[in-house]
Motif scaffolding. Sequence first.
Motif, short mmCIF file in Angstrom:
data_model
loop_
_atom_site.label_atom_id
_atom_site.label_comp_id
_atom_site.label_asym_id
_atom_site.label_seq_id
_atom_site.Cartn_x
_atom_site.Cartn_y
_atom_site.Cartn_z
N PHE A 133 0.82 -1.21 0.00
CA PHE A 133 0.00 0.00 0.00
C PHE A 133 0.86 1.27 0.00
O PHE A 133 0.73 2.12 -0.87
CB PHE A 133 -0.98 0.01 1.17
N ALA A 134 1.74 1.40 1.00
CA ALA A 134 2.63 2.56 1.10
C ALA A 134 3.91 2.11 1.79
O ALA A 134 3.90 1.13 2.55
CB ALA A 134 1.96 3.68 1.89
N PRO A 135 5.03 2.77 1.54
CA PRO A 135 6.28 2.39 2.21
C PRO A 135 6.11 2.40 3.73
O PRO A 135 5.64 3.36 4.32
CB PRO A 135 7.27 3.48 1.77
N GLY A 136 6.46 1.28 4.36
CA GLY A 136 6.36 1.17 5.81
C GLY A 136 5.03 0.71 6.33
O GLY A 136 4.85 0.60 7.55
N PHE A 137 4.06 0.41 5.44
CA PHE A 137 2.74 -0.03 5.90
C PHE A 137 2.73 -1.55 5.99
O PHE A 137 2.83 -2.25 4.98
CB PHE A 137 1.65 0.44 4.93
N GLY A 138 2.61 -2.06 7.21
CA GLY A 138 2.57 -3.50 7.43
C GLY A 138 1.14 -3.98 7.64
O GLY A 138 0.33 -3.31 8.31
N TYR A 139 0.83 -5.14 7.07
CA TYR A 139 -0.48 -5.78 7.28
C TYR A 139 -0.31 -6.77 8.43
O TYR A 139 0.33 -7.81 8.28
CB TYR A 139 -0.93 -6.49 6.00
N PRO A 160 -4.56 10.58 8.76
CA PRO A 160 -3.30 11.13 9.25
C PRO A 160 -2.24 10.06 9.49
O PRO A 160 -2.56 8.89 9.72
CB PRO A 160 -3.70 11.82 10.55
N ALA A 161 -1.00 10.45 9.44
CA ALA A 161 0.09 9.54 9.77
C ALA A 161 -0.05 9.07 11.21
O ALA A 161 -0.43 9.83 12.10
CB ALA A 161 1.44 10.25 9.59
N GLY A 162 0.22 7.79 11.44
CA GLY A 162 0.14 7.23 12.78
C GLY A 162 -1.22 6.66 13.14
O GLY A 162 -1.38 6.08 14.22
N ALA A 163 -2.21 6.80 12.25
CA ALA A 163 -3.54 6.27 12.54
C ALA A 163 -3.49 4.75 12.59
O ALA A 163 -2.91 4.10 11.72
CB ALA A 163 -4.53 6.73 11.48
N VAL A 164 -4.10 4.17 13.62
CA VAL A 164 -4.19 2.73 13.79
C VAL A 164 -5.56 2.29 13.31
O VAL A 164 -6.58 2.83 13.75
CB VAL A 164 -3.97 2.33 15.26
N ALA A 165 -5.58 1.31 12.40
CA ALA A 165 -6.82 1.02 11.70
C ALA A 165 -7.03 -0.47 11.52
O ALA A 165 -6.09 -1.27 11.57
CB ALA A 165 -6.79 1.71 10.33
N LEU A 166 -8.30 -0.84 11.26
CA LEU A 166 -8.70 -2.23 11.06
C LEU A 166 -9.42 -2.37 9.72
O LEU A 166 -10.19 -1.49 9.33
CB LEU A 166 -9.66 -2.69 12.17
N ALA A 167 -9.18 -3.50 9.06
CA ALA A 167 -9.94 -3.83 7.84
C ALA A 167 -9.77 -5.31 7.57
O ALA A 167 -8.65 -5.81 7.49
CB ALA A 167 -9.45 -3.03 6.64
N GLY A 168 -10.90 -6.02 7.44
CA GLY A 168 -10.82 -7.46 7.23
C GLY A 168 -10.07 -8.12 8.37
O GLY A 168 -10.31 -7.82 9.55
N PRO A 177 0.41 10.52 5.82
CA PRO A 177 -0.96 10.87 5.45
C PRO A 177 -1.31 10.32 4.06
O PRO A 177 -0.51 10.37 3.14
CB PRO A 177 -0.95 12.40 5.43
N SER A 178 -2.52 9.79 3.94
CA SER A 178 -2.95 9.23 2.66
C SER A 178 -4.45 8.98 2.71
O SER A 178 -5.05 8.94 3.79
CB SER A 178 -2.21 7.92 2.37
N PRO A 179 -5.08 8.77 1.55
CA PRO A 179 -6.47 8.32 1.57
C PRO A 179 -6.55 6.92 2.19
O PRO A 179 -5.56 6.18 2.19
CB PRO A 179 -6.85 8.29 0.09
N GLY A 180 -7.72 6.55 2.70
CA GLY A 180 -7.85 5.22 3.28
C GLY A 180 -9.27 4.91 3.69
O GLY A 180 -10.02 5.81 4.10
N GLY A 181 -9.63 3.65 3.60
CA GLY A 181 -10.97 3.24 3.94
C GLY A 181 -11.07 2.31 5.13
O GLY A 181 -12.09 1.67 5.34
N TRP A 182 -9.99 2.22 5.93
CA TRP A 182 -10.01 1.32 7.08
C TRP A 182 -10.69 1.99 8.27
O TRP A 182 -10.84 3.22 8.32
CB TRP A 182 -8.58 0.92 7.44
N GLN A 183 -11.08 1.17 9.24
CA GLN A 183 -11.74 1.67 10.46
C GLN A 183 -10.67 2.20 11.41
O GLN A 183 -9.79 1.45 11.86
CB GLN A 183 -12.52 0.54 11.14
N LEU A 184 -10.74 3.48 11.77
CA LEU A 184 -9.71 4.12 12.60
C LEU A 184 -10.08 4.02 14.08
O LEU A 184 -11.11 4.54 14.50
CB LEU A 184 -9.55 5.59 12.21
N ILE A 185 -9.23 3.34 14.85
CA ILE A 185 -9.53 3.15 16.27
C ILE A 185 -8.57 3.93 17.18
O ILE A 185 -8.80 4.02 18.38
CB ILE A 185 -9.50 1.66 16.67
N GLY A 186 -7.47 4.44 16.65
CA GLY A 186 -6.53 5.16 17.49
C GLY A 186 -5.43 5.78 16.67
O GLY A 186 -5.48 5.83 15.44
N ARG A 187 -4.38 6.25 17.37
CA ARG A 187 -3.27 6.91 16.69
C ARG A 187 -2.01 6.78 17.54
O ARG A 187 -2.06 6.75 18.77
CB ARG A 187 -3.58 8.38 16.44
#
Length: 218
Positions: A133-139, A160-168, A177-187
């Motif tokens: 997805f983006a450099p440094g983004f781990g699944y 925003p950068a640092g957002a902690v998110a869930l998807a699947g 910072p980037s567009p994204g459709g994951w559920q944001l639960i923290g930062r």
Amino acid sequence: MSAERPTGPPLVVLPAGPRALLVELDGRQETQAFHAEVLRRRAAGELPDVREIVPGERTVLLDGIARGAAALARELRTWPVPPPQRDAGEAVELPVLYDGPDLAHVAEAWGVAVDEVARIHAGTAFRVAFCGFAPGFGYLTGLPEHLHLPRRATPRTRVPAGAVALAGPYTGVYPRPSPGGWQLIGRMPDPGPLWDPHREPAALLGPGARVRFVEAAR
């Protein structure tokens, strides 16, 4: 397929160039196990020189094979692959403020109180399955299946950068910072260490890394 038993050999091993092989696996669990086994065998000197080992969701790419790619392909098809050691390696700890805009929605979907989302998430042992997805983004995998959630119906134009998110089945932390459709639960209060092109390796969360989220003081 149980994580407590060895997985079968790879389903398919395909040439991906004169010095590259693409290994297709049956699922995420099998892919993580196979990736761990490749790293173990390379460290033990049981593989020819391989420049890059790149896991995906259900594939592992072996690139820059110095010699014997065809012979290696035949050998890979016979490998018994043990499950990865879940507690191997020191865990990367990431501080998180659990105050994301989708926190209440996640709590409702999980059937718990809002405060319980932080406890459950921070109490889960995660592992980086692959990066993308983006450099440094781990699944990151680790959440049990009944806690898996779909992406948002409408993606945000800026996360925003640092957002902690869930998807699947995955948890992720946005390194920039980037567009994204994951559920944001923290930062993360400071997301800077996630990606540093002047560091080796540049990504803090590389494939196979263990990760533990720690609830930060507000």
